[in-house]
Design a protein around this motif. Structure first.
Motif, PDB file in Angstrom:
ATOM      1  N   LEU A  34      71.720  31.025  47.846  1.00 47.89           N
ATOM      2  CA  LEU A  34      71.504  30.585  46.374  1.00 47.89           C
ATOM      3  C   LEU A  34      71.396  31.934  45.546  1.00 47.89           C
ATOM      4  O   LEU A  34      70.986  32.968  45.675  1.00 47.89           O
ATOM      5  CB  LEU A  34      70.354  30.013  45.815  1.00 47.89           C
ATOM      6  N   GLU A  35      72.303  31.665  44.350  1.00 47.23           N
ATOM      7  CA  GLU A  35      72.616  32.716  43.340  1.00 47.23           C
ATOM      8  C   GLU A  35      71.969  31.763  42.107  1.00 47.23           C
ATOM      9  O   GLU A  35      72.770  30.973  41.707  1.00 47.23           O
ATOM     10  CB  GLU A  35      73.876  33.275  43.375  1.00 47.23           C
ATOM     11  N   LEU A  36      71.084  32.431  41.238  1.00 47.67           N
ATOM     12  CA  LEU A  36      70.567  31.939  39.901  1.00 47.67           C
ATOM     13  C   LEU A  36      71.789  32.574  39.105  1.00 47.67           C
ATOM     14  O   LEU A  36      71.885  33.617  38.875  1.00 47.67           O
ATOM     15  CB  LEU A  36      69.345  32.539  39.573  1.00 47.67           C
ATOM     16  N   VAL A  37      72.500  31.495  38.584  1.00 42.49           N
ATOM     17  CA  VAL A  37      73.475  32.167  37.422  1.00 42.49           C
ATOM     18  C   VAL A  37      73.228  31.853  35.943  1.00 42.49           C
ATOM     19  O   VAL A  37      73.988  32.110  35.185  1.00 42.49           O
ATOM     20  CB  VAL A  37      74.963  31.239  37.921  1.00 42.49           C
ATOM     21  N   HIS A  38      72.261  31.010  35.608  1.00 44.82           N
ATOM     22  CA  HIS A  38      71.742  30.743  34.348  1.00 44.82           C
ATOM     23  C   HIS A  38      70.580  30.092  34.346  1.00 44.82           C
ATOM     24  O   HIS A  38      69.964  29.262  35.088  1.00 44.82           O
ATOM     25  CB  HIS A  38      72.841  29.788  33.756  1.00 44.82           C
ATOM     26  N   THR A  39      69.793  30.355  33.435  1.00 45.95           N
ATOM     27  CA  THR A  39      68.371  29.949  32.843  1.00 45.95           C
ATOM     28  C   THR A  39      68.421  29.547  31.692  1.00 45.95           C
ATOM     29  O   THR A  39      68.928  30.108  30.766  1.00 45.95           O
ATOM     30  CB  THR A  39      67.351  31.128  33.065  1.00 45.95           C
ATOM     31  N   LEU A  40      68.110  28.279  31.324  1.00 43.90           N
ATOM     32  CA  LEU A  40      68.087  27.744  30.154  1.00 43.90           C
ATOM     33  C   LEU A  40      66.612  27.175  29.540  1.00 43.90           C
ATOM     34  O   LEU A  40      66.167  26.349  30.493  1.00 43.90           O
ATOM     35  CB  LEU A  40      68.981  26.454  30.021  1.00 43.90           C
ATOM     36  N   HIS A  41      66.389  27.726  28.612  1.00 46.80           N
ATOM     37  CA  HIS A  41      64.859  27.254  28.053  1.00 46.80           C
ATOM     38  C   HIS A  41      65.117  26.253  26.987  1.00 46.80           C
ATOM     39  O   HIS A  41      65.732  26.265  25.932  1.00 46.80           O
ATOM     40  CB  HIS A  41      64.198  28.291  27.470  1.00 46.80           C
ATOM     41  N   HIS A  42      64.646  24.787  27.519  1.00 48.54           N
ATOM     42  CA  HIS A  42      65.214  23.616  26.669  1.00 48.54           C
ATOM     43  C   HIS A  42      63.937  23.271  25.977  1.00 48.54           C
ATOM     44  O   HIS A  42      63.082  22.835  26.667  1.00 48.54           O
ATOM     45  CB  HIS A  42      65.827  22.799  27.537  1.00 48.54           C
ATOM     46  N   LEU A  43      64.125  22.776  24.706  1.00 47.75           N
ATOM     47  CA  LEU A  43      62.995  22.070  24.182  1.00 47.75           C
ATOM     48  C   LEU A  43      63.491  20.803  24.091  1.00 47.75           C
ATOM     49  O   LEU A  43      64.546  20.477  23.320  1.00 47.75           O
ATOM     50  CB  LEU A  43      62.416  22.385  22.862  1.00 47.75           C
ATOM     51  N   ASP A  44      63.249  19.722  24.754  1.00 51.03           N
ATOM     52  CA  ASP A  44      63.580  18.387  24.864  1.00 51.03           C
ATOM     53  C   ASP A  44      63.111  17.534  23.568  1.00 51.03           C
ATOM     54  O   ASP A  44      61.925  17.320  23.252  1.00 51.03           O
ATOM     55  CB  ASP A  44      62.954  17.606  25.911  1.00 51.03           C
ATOM     56  N   ALA A  45      64.096  17.184  22.736  1.00 49.48           N
ATOM     57  CA  ALA A  45      63.849  16.524  21.474  1.00 49.48           C
ATOM     58  C   ALA A  45      63.355  15.097  21.719  1.00 49.48           C
ATOM     59  O   ALA A  45      62.508  14.595  20.938  1.00 49.48           O
ATOM     60  CB  ALA A  45      65.253  16.305  20.783  1.00 49.48           C
ATOM     61  N   ASP A  46      63.503  14.601  23.008  1.00 46.94           N
ATOM     62  CA  ASP A  46      63.028  13.058  23.312  1.00 46.94           C
ATOM     63  C   ASP A  46      61.454  13.252  23.421  1.00 46.94           C
ATOM     64  O   ASP A  46      60.858  12.281  22.779  1.00 46.94           O
ATOM     65  CB  ASP A  46      63.772  12.494  24.594  1.00 46.94           C
TER      66      ASP A  46
END
Length: 166
Positions: free
Chosen positions: A88-100
Motif C-alpha cells: 500500500l502507498e498512501l497517496v492522499h490525506t483529506l481532513h474532512h469536516l462533514d457538513a451533515d
C-alpha cells in the motif's frame, strides 16, 4: 505540569476548558485503483451515507487494527482482492469536516501496485455496480469529497482539507 495517575492520564480533567478534550476522528480508508487513465468506482446502495452516488471502494478503521489492515480488509470485502499491507502507498490525506453531522473525518487514500485475484463486486447488497471512469470525466453523481481527492491526487497533492472555514 499535570501530575499523572497510574493510568498516565491527567489527574484532574474536570477543570478543562470547553473544547480542549482530545479530538475523536472517524478514519476512512479508500482504495484508488487506476488503470490506463481510468479509476474504479462503485455506485453505493442500501447505505445510510451517499446511497446512489459513485464512490471509491472504502470503509472505516475498526478498533484494534492498523490503518493498513483496514485498507486490505476493505479491499477483500468489497472487491474480492488480496493486497499485502506492505504494497500500500498512501497517496492522499483529506481532513474532512462533514457538513451533515459536523464530525471531523480523516480520509486516507491508498494505491497498490499489485494485488491478487480478480476485481469483482463482492458486496452487491451495498454496491449496485462497479465501473471504470476516465479520471478527466468523473460522473456528476459522485461523492463530492471523492471527486475532490481524485483531483488532488491527479495534481500530485498529498494533503487537503474540505468543509473547514477559510
Amino acid at each position: 505540569m499535570n501530575q499523572l495517575d497510574r493510568t498516565d492520564r491527567p489527574a484532574d480533567t474536570a477543570h478543562r476548558a470547553p473544547g480542549t478534550d482530545p479530538l475523536t476522528l472517524v478514519v476512512g480508508v479508500h482504495l484508488v485503483v487506476i488503470d490506463g487513465g481510468t479509476v474504479l468506482l462503485g455506485r453505493r446502495r442500501n447505505t445510510t451515507y451517499a446511497a446512489g452516488l459513485w464512490h471509491l471502494p472504502a470503509g472505516h478503521m475498526e478498533r484494534g487494527e492498523p490503518v493498513t489492515r483496514s485498507m486490505t480488509r476493505e479491499a477483500e470485502e468489497e472487491l474480492g482482492i488480496a493486497i499485502a499491507e506492505d504494497d500500500l502507498e498512501l497517496v492522499h490525506t483529506l481532513h474532512h469536516l462533514d457538513a451533515d453531522d459536523g464530525r471531523s473525518r480523516l480520509q486516507l487514500f491508498f494505491r497498490s501496485a499489485r494485488y491478487a485475484g480478480q476485481v469483482r463486486n463482492a458486496e452487491p447488497h451495498k454496491c449496485e455496480e462497479l465501473r471504470w471512469w476516465p479520471l478527466d470525466r468523473l460522473p456528476d453523481d459522485i461523492v463530492p469529497y471523492t471527486a475532490h481527492a481524485l483531483g488532488e491526487i491527479a495534481r500530485g497533492n498529498r494533503l487537503s482539507t474540505v468543509g473547514w472555514s477559510a
